[in-house]
Design an enzyme around this catalytic site. Sequence first.
Site, PDB file in Angstrom:
ATOM      1  N   ARG A  13      13.231 -10.565  12.046  1.00 23.04           N
ATOM      2  CA  ARG A  13      12.625  -9.860  13.176  1.00 23.04           C
ATOM      3  C   ARG A  13      11.416 -10.646  13.679  1.00 23.04           C
ATOM      4  O   ARG A  13      10.768 -11.357  12.913  1.00 23.04           O
ATOM      5  CB  ARG A  13      12.172  -8.452  12.757  1.00 23.04           C
ATOM      6  CG  ARG A  13      13.320  -7.532  12.325  1.00 23.04           C
ATOM      7  CD  ARG A  13      12.775  -6.166  11.978  1.00 23.04           C
ATOM      8  NE  ARG A  13      11.529  -6.305  11.200  1.00 23.04           N
ATOM      9  CZ  ARG A  13      10.684  -5.334  10.962  1.00 23.04           C
ATOM     10  NH1 ARG A  13      10.904  -4.136  11.430  1.00 23.04           N
ATOM     11  NH2 ARG A  13       9.596  -5.539  10.248  1.00 23.04           N
ATOM     12  N   ARG A  19      11.801 -11.928   4.870  1.00 22.59           N
ATOM     13  CA  ARG A  19      12.622 -10.743   5.123  1.00 22.59           C
ATOM     14  C   ARG A  19      13.731 -11.015   6.123  1.00 22.59           C
ATOM     15  O   ARG A  19      13.506 -11.663   7.144  1.00 22.59           O
ATOM     16  CB  ARG A  19      11.726  -9.631   5.669  1.00 22.59           C
ATOM     17  CG  ARG A  19      11.621  -8.533   4.688  1.00 22.59           C
ATOM     18  CD  ARG A  19      10.927  -7.303   5.063  1.00 22.59           C
ATOM     19  NE  ARG A  19       9.993  -7.283   6.148  1.00 22.59           N
ATOM     20  CZ  ARG A  19       8.947  -6.464   6.177  1.00 22.59           C
ATOM     21  NH1 ARG A  19       8.728  -5.652   5.179  1.00 22.59           N
ATOM     22  NH2 ARG A  19       8.142  -6.457   7.208  1.00 22.59           N
ATOM     23  N   LYS A  31       0.822  -1.215   0.000  1.00 20.76           N
ATOM     24  CA  LYS A  31       0.000   0.000   0.000  1.00 20.76           C
ATOM     25  C   LYS A  31       0.853   1.261   0.000  1.00 20.76           C
ATOM     26  O   LYS A  31       0.537   2.230  -0.686  1.00 20.76           O
ATOM     27  CB  LYS A  31      -0.915   0.031   1.225  1.00 20.76           C
ATOM     28  CG  LYS A  31      -2.156  -0.828   1.070  1.00 20.76           C
ATOM     29  CD  LYS A  31      -3.038  -0.699   2.291  1.00 20.76           C
ATOM     30  CE  LYS A  31      -2.243  -1.120   3.493  1.00 20.76           C
ATOM     31  NZ  LYS A  31      -2.941  -1.307   4.724  1.00 20.76           N
ATOM     32  N   ARG A  61     -11.144   1.374   9.723  1.00 29.70           N
ATOM     33  CA  ARG A  61     -10.813  -0.039   9.912  1.00 29.70           C
ATOM     34  C   ARG A  61     -12.048  -0.895  10.161  1.00 29.70           C
ATOM     35  O   ARG A  61     -11.939  -2.116  10.244  1.00 29.70           O
ATOM     36  CB  ARG A  61      -9.861  -0.202  11.103  1.00 29.70           C
ATOM     37  CG  ARG A  61      -8.453   0.283  10.831  1.00 29.70           C
ATOM     38  CD  ARG A  61      -7.535  -0.177  11.953  1.00 29.70           C
ATOM     39  NE  ARG A  61      -6.268   0.526  11.940  1.00 29.70           N
ATOM     40  CZ  ARG A  61      -5.231   0.163  11.204  1.00 29.70           C
ATOM     41  NH1 ARG A  61      -5.319  -0.870  10.408  1.00 29.70           N
ATOM     42  NH2 ARG A  61      -4.103   0.849  11.254  1.00 29.70           N
TER      43      ARG A  61
END
Length: 225
Positions: free
Chosen positions: A164, A130, A16, A91
């Site tokens: 992470r 990642r 986004k 939301r």
Amino acid sequence: MSELNLILLGPPGAGKGTQADRLRDDFGLPHISTGDILRAQVAEGTELGLQAKRYMDAGELVPDEVIVGMITERVAEGDARDGFLLDGFPRNDQQADALSAALKGLERRLTAALLIDVPDDELVRRLAGRRVCVKNPSHIYHVDFDPPKHEGVCDQDGARLIQRDDDREETIRRRLEVYHSQTEPLIGYYDAAGLLRRFDGRRNADEVHAHIRATVATLRLEETL
Ligand SMILES: [Zn+2]
């Protein structure tokens, strides 16, 4: 009236932010991220910012009225006169109703809700792959799409690469569950209102961008007719 009052919907990892940046360049629409507005207003100590801070300090969610107040002020600013791209709000249905009422008060209305759709498994593959450098978190790799020369080692400084906690599969699946439970009713809401436009987020960023740009250009044309 040829305003482009848009909201951007999509799961975490759908790209986004990238698409919002490009739409800003294409159409001059300010990218209004509720997280950014909230942080800025708290930092500036505005009245709404101080209200928000009281909730945040107490570990509570900032109520919809406060967020809607901030967004209403923001979209009334000069650079958003011809439209905006709202990201991170609404939301849920209640927030969508509040937003629609606030826009009505400004004699404006939503032009469309743009949904970047990506299946969960694809998002997990993107996010869980990642790897981040322990020395410099801006050194980011991906095990499939952008691997380092040597597995687990940063190309730039030789430091160790780690995954992470936020990028762990269980964490991502949990975030996606939250996204689905909150956002699916909202997608239905905008679909029923005839405002939803869907984009296939499995395609690469350039293709997604081309598709969104064409759709937004058509919307603008329709608004001027
Ligand atoms: Zn590094």
